[in-house]
Enzyme design. Structure first.
Site, PDB file in Angstrom:
ATOM      1  N   CYS A   2      37.563  36.711  32.854  1.00  0.00           N
ATOM      2  CA  CYS A   2      38.074  35.485  33.458  1.00  0.00           C
ATOM      3  C   CYS A   2      39.558  35.417  33.154  1.00  0.00           C
ATOM      4  O   CYS A   2      40.090  36.247  32.428  1.00  0.00           O
ATOM      5  CB  CYS A   2      37.407  34.266  32.859  1.00  0.00           C
ATOM      6  SG  CYS A   2      35.620  34.338  32.901  1.00  0.00           S
ATOM      7  N   ARG A  28      41.680  38.255  38.223  1.00  0.00           N
ATOM      8  CA  ARG A  28      40.778  38.483  37.084  1.00  0.00           C
ATOM      9  C   ARG A  28      39.381  37.897  37.309  1.00  0.00           C
ATOM     10  O   ARG A  28      38.482  38.095  36.503  1.00  0.00           O
ATOM     11  CB  ARG A  28      41.370  37.842  35.811  1.00  0.00           C
ATOM     12  CG  ARG A  28      42.687  38.418  35.388  1.00  0.00           C
ATOM     13  CD  ARG A  28      43.204  37.693  34.165  1.00  0.00           C
ATOM     14  NE  ARG A  28      42.350  37.888  33.018  1.00  0.00           N
ATOM     15  CZ  ARG A  28      42.494  38.854  32.131  1.00  0.00           C
ATOM     16  NH1 ARG A  28      43.478  39.710  32.241  1.00  0.00           N
ATOM     17  NH2 ARG A  28      41.661  38.973  31.114  1.00  0.00           N
ATOM     18  N   TRP A  75      34.927  34.528  36.262  1.00  0.00           N
ATOM     19  CA  TRP A  75      34.127  35.658  36.746  1.00  0.00           C
ATOM     20  C   TRP A  75      32.842  35.567  35.943  1.00  0.00           C
ATOM     21  O   TRP A  75      32.803  35.931  34.777  1.00  0.00           O
ATOM     22  CB  TRP A  75      34.868  36.973  36.477  1.00  0.00           C
ATOM     23  CG  TRP A  75      34.132  38.194  36.904  1.00  0.00           C
ATOM     24  CD1 TRP A  75      33.370  39.001  36.118  1.00  0.00           C
ATOM     25  CD2 TRP A  75      34.106  38.766  38.207  1.00  0.00           C
ATOM     26  NE1 TRP A  75      32.883  40.048  36.859  1.00  0.00           N
ATOM     27  CE2 TRP A  75      33.302  39.925  38.139  1.00  0.00           C
ATOM     28  CE3 TRP A  75      34.664  38.413  39.431  1.00  0.00           C
ATOM     29  CZ2 TRP A  75      33.067  40.737  39.255  1.00  0.00           C
ATOM     30  CZ3 TRP A  75      34.428  39.218  40.528  1.00  0.00           C
ATOM     31  CH2 TRP A  75      33.644  40.361  40.440  1.00  0.00           C
ATOM     32  N   ASN A 101      37.727  33.099  27.854  1.00  0.00           N
ATOM     33  CA  ASN A 101      37.509  34.390  28.503  1.00  0.00           C
ATOM     34  C   ASN A 101      36.853  35.298  27.483  1.00  0.00           C
ATOM     35  O   ASN A 101      37.412  35.524  26.410  1.00  0.00           O
ATOM     36  CB  ASN A 101      38.849  34.978  28.957  1.00  0.00           C
ATOM     37  CG  ASN A 101      38.746  36.439  29.338  1.00  0.00           C
ATOM     38  OD1 ASN A 101      37.704  36.881  29.828  1.00  0.00           O
ATOM     39  ND2 ASN A 101      39.814  37.187  29.120  1.00  0.00           N
ATOM     40  N   GLY A 102      35.660  35.807  27.800  1.00  0.00           N
ATOM     41  CA  GLY A 102      34.976  36.701  26.873  1.00  0.00           C
ATOM     42  C   GLY A 102      33.488  36.442  26.896  1.00  0.00           C
ATOM     43  O   GLY A 102      32.982  35.693  27.743  1.00  0.00           O
ATOM     44  N   GLU A 479      31.098  63.262  40.074  1.00  0.00           N
ATOM     45  CA  GLU A 479      31.988  62.098  40.055  1.00  0.00           C
ATOM     46  C   GLU A 479      33.458  62.544  39.982  1.00  0.00           C
ATOM     47  O   GLU A 479      34.325  61.932  40.602  1.00  0.00           O
ATOM     48  CB  GLU A 479      31.610  61.164  38.896  1.00  0.00           C
ATOM     49  CG  GLU A 479      32.494  59.950  38.712  1.00  0.00           C
ATOM     50  CD  GLU A 479      32.580  59.001  39.917  1.00  0.00           C
ATOM     51  OE1 GLU A 479      31.820  59.157  40.888  1.00  0.00           O
ATOM     52  OE2 GLU A 479      33.450  58.121  39.886  1.00  0.00           O
ATOM     53  N   LYS A 483      36.178  61.483  42.798  1.00  0.00           N
ATOM     54  CA  LYS A 483      37.450  60.799  42.496  1.00  0.00           C
ATOM     55  C   LYS A 483      38.630  61.594  43.026  1.00  0.00           C
ATOM     56  O   LYS A 483      39.491  61.065  43.713  1.00  0.00           O
ATOM     57  CB  LYS A 483      37.659  60.620  40.980  1.00  0.00           C
ATOM     58  CG  LYS A 483      36.947  59.538  40.229  1.00  0.00           C
ATOM     59  CD  LYS A 483      37.199  58.146  40.663  1.00  0.00           C
ATOM     60  CE  LYS A 483      36.343  57.764  41.826  1.00  0.00           C
ATOM     61  NZ  LYS A 483      35.258  56.919  41.725  1.00  0.00           N
ATOM     62  N   GLU A 486      38.611  61.798  46.984  1.00  0.00           N
ATOM     63  CA  GLU A 486      38.848  60.568  47.752  1.00  0.00           C
ATOM     64  C   GLU A 486      40.278  60.048  47.582  1.00  0.00           C
ATOM     65  O   GLU A 486      40.774  59.320  48.431  1.00  0.00           O
ATOM     66  CB  GLU A 486      37.814  59.482  47.443  1.00  0.00           C
ATOM     67  CG  GLU A 486      37.881  58.870  46.071  1.00  0.00           C
ATOM     68  CD  GLU A 486      36.780  57.844  45.810  1.00  0.00           C
ATOM     69  OE1 GLU A 486      36.177  57.333  46.762  1.00  0.00           O
ATOM     70  OE2 GLU A 486      36.524  57.550  44.629  1.00  0.00           O
ATOM     71  N   HIS A 502      24.419  80.915  43.805  1.00  0.00           N
ATOM     72  CA  HIS A 502      23.562  81.018  44.985  1.00  0.00           C
ATOM     73  C   HIS A 502      24.293  80.587  46.257  1.00  0.00           C
ATOM     74  O   HIS A 502      23.726  79.905  47.100  1.00  0.00           O
ATOM     75  CB  HIS A 502      22.304  80.162  44.804  1.00  0.00           C
ATOM     76  CG  HIS A 502      21.467  80.586  43.645  1.00  0.00           C
ATOM     77  ND1 HIS A 502      20.790  81.783  43.590  1.00  0.00           N
ATOM     78  CD2 HIS A 502      21.223  79.983  42.452  1.00  0.00           C
ATOM     79  CE1 HIS A 502      20.151  81.893  42.439  1.00  0.00           C
ATOM     80  NE2 HIS A 502      20.405  80.804  41.716  1.00  0.00           N
ATOM     81  N   LYS A 601      36.394  49.073  49.586  1.00  0.00           N
ATOM     82  CA  LYS A 601      35.799  48.796  48.270  1.00  0.00           C
ATOM     83  C   LYS A 601      34.298  48.533  48.411  1.00  0.00           C
ATOM     84  O   LYS A 601      33.500  48.954  47.599  1.00  0.00           O
ATOM     85  CB  LYS A 601      36.498  47.589  47.643  1.00  0.00           C
ATOM     86  CG  LYS A 601      36.058  47.281  46.236  1.00  0.00           C
ATOM     87  CD  LYS A 601      36.682  48.251  45.265  1.00  0.00           C
ATOM     88  CE  LYS A 601      36.088  48.157  43.881  1.00  0.00           C
ATOM     89  NZ  LYS A 601      36.210  49.426  43.157  1.00  0.00           N
TER      90      LYS A 601
HETATM   91  C1  G6P Z   1      32.237  52.401  48.722  1.00  0.00           C
HETATM   92  C2  G6P Z   1      33.347  52.513  47.696  1.00  0.00           C
HETATM   93  C3  G6P Z   1      32.905  53.381  46.512  1.00  0.00           C
HETATM   94  C4  G6P Z   1      31.606  52.839  45.926  1.00  0.00           C
HETATM   95  C5  G6P Z   1      30.522  52.727  46.990  1.00  0.00           C
HETATM   96  C6  G6P Z   1      29.303  51.998  46.469  1.00  0.00           C
HETATM   97  O1  G6P Z   1      32.040  53.634  49.334  1.00  0.00           O
HETATM   98  O2  G6P Z   1      34.502  53.060  48.275  1.00  0.00           O
HETATM   99  O3  G6P Z   1      33.904  53.378  45.509  1.00  0.00           O
HETATM  100  O4  G6P Z   1      31.182  53.675  44.886  1.00  0.00           O
HETATM  101  O5  G6P Z   1      31.011  51.970  48.101  1.00  0.00           O
HETATM  102  O6  G6P Z   1      29.674  50.703  46.146  1.00  0.00           O
HETATM  103  P1  G6P Z   1      28.806  49.723  45.257  1.00  0.00           P
HETATM  104  O7  G6P Z   1      29.529  48.425  45.310  1.00  0.00           O
HETATM  105  O8  G6P Z   1      27.447  49.644  45.915  1.00  0.00           O
HETATM  106  O9  G6P Z   1      28.713  50.323  43.906  1.00  0.00           O
END
Ligand code: G6P
Length: 606
Positions: A2, A28, A75, A101-102, A479, A483, A486, A502, A601
């Site tokens: 928060c 935040r 939040w 906040n916490g 992963e 990263k 993308e 293979h 996002k």
């Molecule tokens: C989108 C974002 C990714 C994320 C994926 C799943 O493709 O660009 O960064 O991992 O959605 O999102 P979620 O909110 O379901 O974890």
């Protein structure tokens, strides 16, 4: 996560300053907000659920007289976003207000004690215990500073708090443990806030409080004391030359980098998740005949890590499935005995929600892990756990990935205890290692940052690359690839290292970059074989391995040694250098790492 702020001014009103600080802190958290001021000996409060602008248009947050006040943007972690759960929270007499906040670890026991002493709780938040405790000390004649000091000594967990009291309208008392807090010094006015973004409009002279500090702030003075000893301490005044934009990013050039470096704290918050929620999820997982972990993108990679953890520690087979394939692949075989654990940072990904709708229709049990309280996933799931990672602004998931891994590890631990299929020693060892993860991640960030920045200059020129790992490190490879690809737009391949012979190995030619995730675990001896295979064909070998692993280092053209950890927790540590590699390579190539092209996002279409 928060945002809190406060302001005290010699003459005039603080409402407009608090409103603008709230706007600056909105990144935040933004599910509810509130402001409290003191005017003519009375505490005034306006708060509600919703975004700050919506609340302002309903309540007019500028219409609050008073030269002292505190504010909060929320939040949610404990209690849904609602008017009663919004901060500030007041004591029974309505004369003390607190913003926080916490996450408090011991709020339930404190709440029970306070209720037994006839305090009336209005909200479902952990925060409210703070203000009732302060009330008790005020009632027995303590001054506000002393009352807050005594109260903070009873709190366990993370907090940054700001408190005002109508009986002492000349001061704001603040305290911190783990959550950030800064004092801003201006002419005839002082401010307090979670971060510099909230103050920079008014002053660039700031004092950063340290963990365990408490301060009493008036319009022209401040005094800091240590919470444990009560002894005054000096903290230096820093003059910042930050722009507002820099301040919002905590001084980092991008949100992504800030979020990468936020991870030690975010992981500490994950360790504070309440046991009752974890236990509920554990109950459901243990009951399932078929258990699936479903998600998209980065969350899917977290599911793979989770499946290794559940299997190895709790002997529970849980199948990770990409959400968009779930119905086609398993839809016809699921039913009342199926348990689906859905992972979604946003809780709104359409591929995930569609699979869950289908599974609900087939009477399967749905449980979830998400970062957003009130998201659709929290409404669909029978039970869920909140990650407490705070909003993530960079499109590429970083801190929410590692916090998902922590939640999965906590679940695996509980499942292991419940199912009793591995030794107590193994369980205890895992638990100890889990507690040390935030510190190991902190160390890894320190070790990795410079070498990776340097490496990114080379990586920016690659036209393609491989990421390979065995066992749980296969998930780290996936992963890492996601990263880097993308954000730098370099087409890349991730494979289980053992499978690379293979097919993918045919791509290798002289100088082709191959990254190995090589912790010193039970897969290492086989991985060395895979490194040799690639080397023999002229690949350039980049290894992220264990500190002091001379053999792997000798085999590598480039080597980064990381602190040793439990093999099931290694993805939390080993993903860090790759997050940094993705970030710096994107910068080297002239892209914006916060907003990679073609991505969103949260993807709410199928
Ligand atoms: C989108 C974002 C990714 C994320 C994926 C799943 O493709 O660009 O960064 O991992 O959605 O999102 P979620 O909110 O379901 O974890």
């Amino acid at each position: 996560m928060c945002g809190i702020s406060g302001c005290i001014i010699k003459r005039g009103n603080v409402a407009n300053i608090l409103y603008s600080s709230l706007k600056r802190l909105e990144y935040r958290g933004y599910d509810s907000a509130g402001v409290s001021t003191i005017y003519q000996g009375q505490l005034l409060v306006k708060k509600d659920a919703g975004k700050i602008d919506e609340i302002h248009s309903r309540l007019n947050l500028l219409d609050l007289p008073g030269n002292i006040g505190i504010a909060h943007t929320r939040w949610a972690t404990h209690g849904a976003p609602s008017q009663v759960n919004a901060h500030p929270h007041l004591d029974c007499t309505g004369s003390i207000a607190v913003v926080h906040n916490g996450v408090l670890e011991n709020f339930l026991e404190l709440k029970q004690e306070l209720e037994a002493r006839k305090h009336t709780f209005r909200s479902k938040t952990d925060t409210e215990v703070i203000v009732h405790l302060i009330e008790e000390y005020i009632k027995i004649g303590k001054k506000l500073t002393e009352a807050v000091l005594e109260t903070t000594r009873k709190l366990r967990g993370s907090y940054a708090i700001a408190v005002i009291y109508a009986g002492e309208p000349d001061k704001i008392v603040v305290a911190r443990n783990e959550s950030p807090l800064v004092i801003g010094l201006a002419k005839d006015m002082n401010l307090v806030a979670s971060d510099v973004a909230a103050l920079i409009e008014y002053t660039n002279r700031v004092v950063f409080l340290e963990n365990g500090d408490m301060a009493t702030v008036t319009a022209d003075t401040f005094q800091i004391i240590r919470i444990d000893t009560g002894i005054p301490v000096e903290r230096k005044i820093t003059e910042l030359n930050w722009t507002l934009e820099m301040a919002t990013k905590g001084g980092y050039p991008h949100f992504m980098l800030k979020e990468i470096f936020d991870q030690p704290n975010v992981l500490r918050e994950a360790l504070r998740i309440q046991e009752k929620y974890l236990d509920l999820l554990t109950e459901f997982l243990d009951r399932g005949r078929d258990v699936f972990l479903i998600a998209s993108g980065t969350s899917y990679n977290a599911c793979i890590v989770g499946s290794y953890m559940f299997s190895k520690l709790a002997r529970l087979s849980a199948y990770p499935v990409v959400a968009s394939e779930f119905i086609e692949n398993y839809g016809s075989s699921i039913g009342v005995d199926t348990v689906i654990l859905a992972l979604s940072q946003s809780g709104e990904t359409a591929d995930v929600l569609t699979s869950l709708d289908y599974a609900r229709y087939r009477a399967a049990t749905i449980i979830g892990i998400t970062n957003v309280l009130g998201s659709t996933l929290t409404r669909i799931a029978r039970a869920y756990v909140l990650q407490n990672a705070g909003p993530e602004i960079g499109v590429a998931a970083t801190k929410t990935f590692t916090s998902q891994l922590m939640v999965l590890a906590l679940l695996a631990l509980r499942l292991a205890r419940k199912r009793g299929k591995v030794s107590q020693y193994e369980i205890d060892e895992f638990q100890d290692e889990l507690r040390s993860i935030p510190q190991l991640v902190e160390k890894t960030l320190e070790i990795s940052n410079e070498p990776i920045k340097k490496l990114s200059r080379e990586a920016a020129r690659f036209s393609s690359m491989f990421f390979l790992g065995r066992g749980i490190s296969y998930a780290t490879a996936l992963e890492a690839r996601l990263k880097v690809m993308e954000l730098s737009y370099i087409p890349s391949i991730a494979y289980p290292a053992g499978e690379s012979k293979h097919g993918p190995i045919s791509v290798i030619e002289e100088g082709y970059p191959v990254f190995f995730i090589a912790p010193n675990d039970e897969t290492r001896k086989y991985l060395i074989g895979n490194i040799m295979e690639m080397k023999a064909r002229g690949a350039r070998i980049y290894c992220v391995g264990s500190e002091g692993d001379e053999e792997v280092k000798q085999l590598s053209d480039w080597f980064l040694g990381l602190p040793t950890t439990h093999s099931l927790l290694s993805p939390v540590v080993y993903i860090i250098p790759f997050q940094l590699l993705a970030y710096y390579t994107s910068i080297e190539r002239g892209y914006d790492p916060d907003k990679p092209r073609n991505l969103a996002k949260s993807v709410t279409v199928l």
